[in-house]
Design a protein around this motif. Structure first.
Motif, PDB file in Angstrom:
ATOM      1  N   TRP A  22      65.089  36.929  36.295  1.00 20.42           N
ATOM      2  CA  TRP A  22      65.549  37.279  34.957  1.00 20.42           C
ATOM      3  C   TRP A  22      64.586  36.696  33.944  1.00 20.42           C
ATOM      4  O   TRP A  22      64.275  35.505  33.998  1.00 20.42           O
ATOM      5  CB  TRP A  22      66.922  36.666  34.682  1.00 20.42           C
ATOM      6  N   ASP A  23      64.132  37.515  32.990  1.00 26.54           N
ATOM      7  CA  ASP A  23      63.285  36.973  31.932  1.00 26.54           C
ATOM      8  C   ASP A  23      64.175  36.412  30.822  1.00 26.54           C
ATOM      9  O   ASP A  23      65.401  36.387  30.938  1.00 26.54           O
ATOM     10  CB  ASP A  23      62.286  38.027  31.424  1.00 26.54           C
ATOM     11  N   ASP A  24      63.554  35.944  29.740  1.00 28.06           N
ATOM     12  CA  ASP A  24      64.309  35.322  28.653  1.00 28.06           C
ATOM     13  C   ASP A  24      65.237  36.285  27.928  1.00 28.06           C
ATOM     14  O   ASP A  24      66.136  35.863  27.219  1.00 28.06           O
ATOM     15  CB  ASP A  24      63.357  34.681  27.637  1.00 28.06           C
ATOM     16  N   LEU A  38      55.253  31.092  42.946  1.00 28.44           N
ATOM     17  CA  LEU A  38      55.016  29.660  43.124  1.00 28.44           C
ATOM     18  C   LEU A  38      53.792  29.222  42.315  1.00 28.44           C
ATOM     19  O   LEU A  38      53.789  28.148  41.708  1.00 28.44           O
ATOM     20  CB  LEU A  38      54.835  29.312  44.602  1.00 28.44           C
ATOM     21  N   GLY A  39      52.767  30.064  42.263  1.00 30.27           N
ATOM     22  CA  GLY A  39      51.590  29.754  41.452  1.00 30.27           C
ATOM     23  C   GLY A  39      51.960  29.618  39.985  1.00 30.27           C
ATOM     24  O   GLY A  39      51.509  28.701  39.298  1.00 30.27           O
ATOM     25  N   TRP A  40      52.811  30.532  39.491  1.00 31.07           N
ATOM     26  CA  TRP A  40      53.260  30.472  38.096  1.00 31.07           C
ATOM     27  C   TRP A  40      54.087  29.211  37.851  1.00 31.07           C
ATOM     28  O   TRP A  40      53.967  28.574  36.806  1.00 31.07           O
ATOM     29  CB  TRP A  40      54.076  31.708  37.741  1.00 31.07           C
ATOM     30  N   LEU A  41      54.936  28.876  38.823  1.00 35.62           N
ATOM     31  CA  LEU A  41      55.753  27.668  38.707  1.00 35.62           C
ATOM     32  C   LEU A  41      54.880  26.427  38.583  1.00 35.62           C
ATOM     33  O   LEU A  41      55.066  25.606  37.686  1.00 35.62           O
ATOM     34  CB  LEU A  41      56.631  27.510  39.963  1.00 35.62           C
ATOM     35  N   LYS A  42      53.914  26.297  39.496  1.00 35.24           N
ATOM     36  CA  LYS A  42      53.061  25.106  39.519  1.00 35.24           C
ATOM     37  C   LYS A  42      52.174  25.029  38.291  1.00 35.24           C
ATOM     38  O   LYS A  42      51.811  23.941  37.856  1.00 35.24           O
ATOM     39  CB  LYS A  42      52.232  25.078  40.803  1.00 35.24           C
ATOM     40  N   HIS A  45      53.931  28.294  33.985  1.00 38.49           N
ATOM     41  CA  HIS A  45      54.168  29.555  33.269  1.00 38.49           C
ATOM     42  C   HIS A  45      55.633  29.968  33.318  1.00 38.49           C
ATOM     43  O   HIS A  45      56.105  30.673  32.428  1.00 38.49           O
ATOM     44  CB  HIS A  45      53.291  30.676  33.840  1.00 38.49           C
ATOM     45  N   ILE A  46      56.331  29.575  34.385  1.00 42.56           N
ATOM     46  CA  ILE A  46      57.776  29.787  34.460  1.00 42.56           C
ATOM     47  C   ILE A  46      58.401  28.467  34.877  1.00 42.56           C
ATOM     48  O   ILE A  46      57.758  27.638  35.526  1.00 42.56           O
ATOM     49  CB  ILE A  46      58.187  30.941  35.422  1.00 42.56           C
ATOM     50  N   LYS A  47      59.653  28.276  34.493  1.00 43.11           N
ATOM     51  CA  LYS A  47      60.339  27.016  34.783  1.00 43.11           C
ATOM     52  C   LYS A  47      61.061  27.087  36.123  1.00 43.11           C
ATOM     53  O   LYS A  47      61.464  28.164  36.567  1.00 43.11           O
ATOM     54  CB  LYS A  47      61.345  26.715  33.677  1.00 43.11           C
ATOM     55  N   PRO A  75      68.601  29.374  40.634  1.00 46.42           N
ATOM     56  CA  PRO A  75      67.396  28.747  40.083  1.00 46.42           C
ATOM     57  C   PRO A  75      66.326  28.596  41.163  1.00 46.42           C
ATOM     58  O   PRO A  75      66.646  28.262  42.312  1.00 46.42           O
ATOM     59  CB  PRO A  75      67.883  27.374  39.601  1.00 46.42           C
ATOM     60  N   LEU A  76      65.083  28.841  40.814  1.00 45.94           N
ATOM     61  CA  LEU A  76      63.994  28.741  41.788  1.00 45.94           C
ATOM     62  C   LEU A  76      63.971  27.376  42.461  1.00 45.94           C
ATOM     63  O   LEU A  76      63.712  27.275  43.654  1.00 45.94           O
ATOM     64  CB  LEU A  76      62.649  29.018  41.102  1.00 45.94           C
TER      65      LEU A  76
END
Length: 126
Positions: A22-24, A38-42, A45-47, A75-76
């Motif tokens: 889900w986006d904002d 996972l790349g975005w998380l680390k 870029h995403i929470k 939640p991720l």
């Protein structure tokens, strides 16, 4: 062929699994590979609190709607394989820079200013 090579803490099978989130604005985005998420998380870029679920790709839109209705978003940080990859040990952040000490063996910093008439005022101690 052979063993699964880890990708950012994920096995090759996990890395290629597809996910959506889900986006904002409350819209579903994806699907994206777990490796990409996972790349975005680390990278920040995403929470880790971003709500996500494994994507189910089906050709029939009615089946897809039914499948999507059953899959719940979590939640991720609480969802495998992301939780384990996020918990993996990481390098410690660099220590903060050392600021120059104001204690110069008894030397007292001095300052001055120019007043509204243009006259220099000071010196003053800090």
């Amino acid at each position: 062929g052979g063993g699964e090579e880890p990708r950012g803490g994920l096995s090759a099978h996990e890395a290629s699994s597809l996910w959506e989130y889900w986006d904002d604005r409350g819209r579903v985005q994806g699907p994206f590979s777990a490796e990409k998420l996972l790349g975005w998380l680390k990278a920040g870029h995403i929470k880790a609190s971003r709500m996500a679920r494994r994507s189910v790709l089906l050709s029939d839109p009615n089946e897809a709607a039914a499948a999507h209705a059953g899959g719940s978003f979590t939640p991720l940080r609480e969802t495998e394989p992301f939780a384990a990859a996020l918990a993996a040990p990481r390098a410690l952040p660099a220590p903060p820079p050392v600021l120059p000490s104001l204690d110069r063996g008894g030397e007292v910093p001095m300052w001055l200013y120019v007043d509204v008439t243009g006259a220099e005022q000071g010196p003053f101690t800090a």
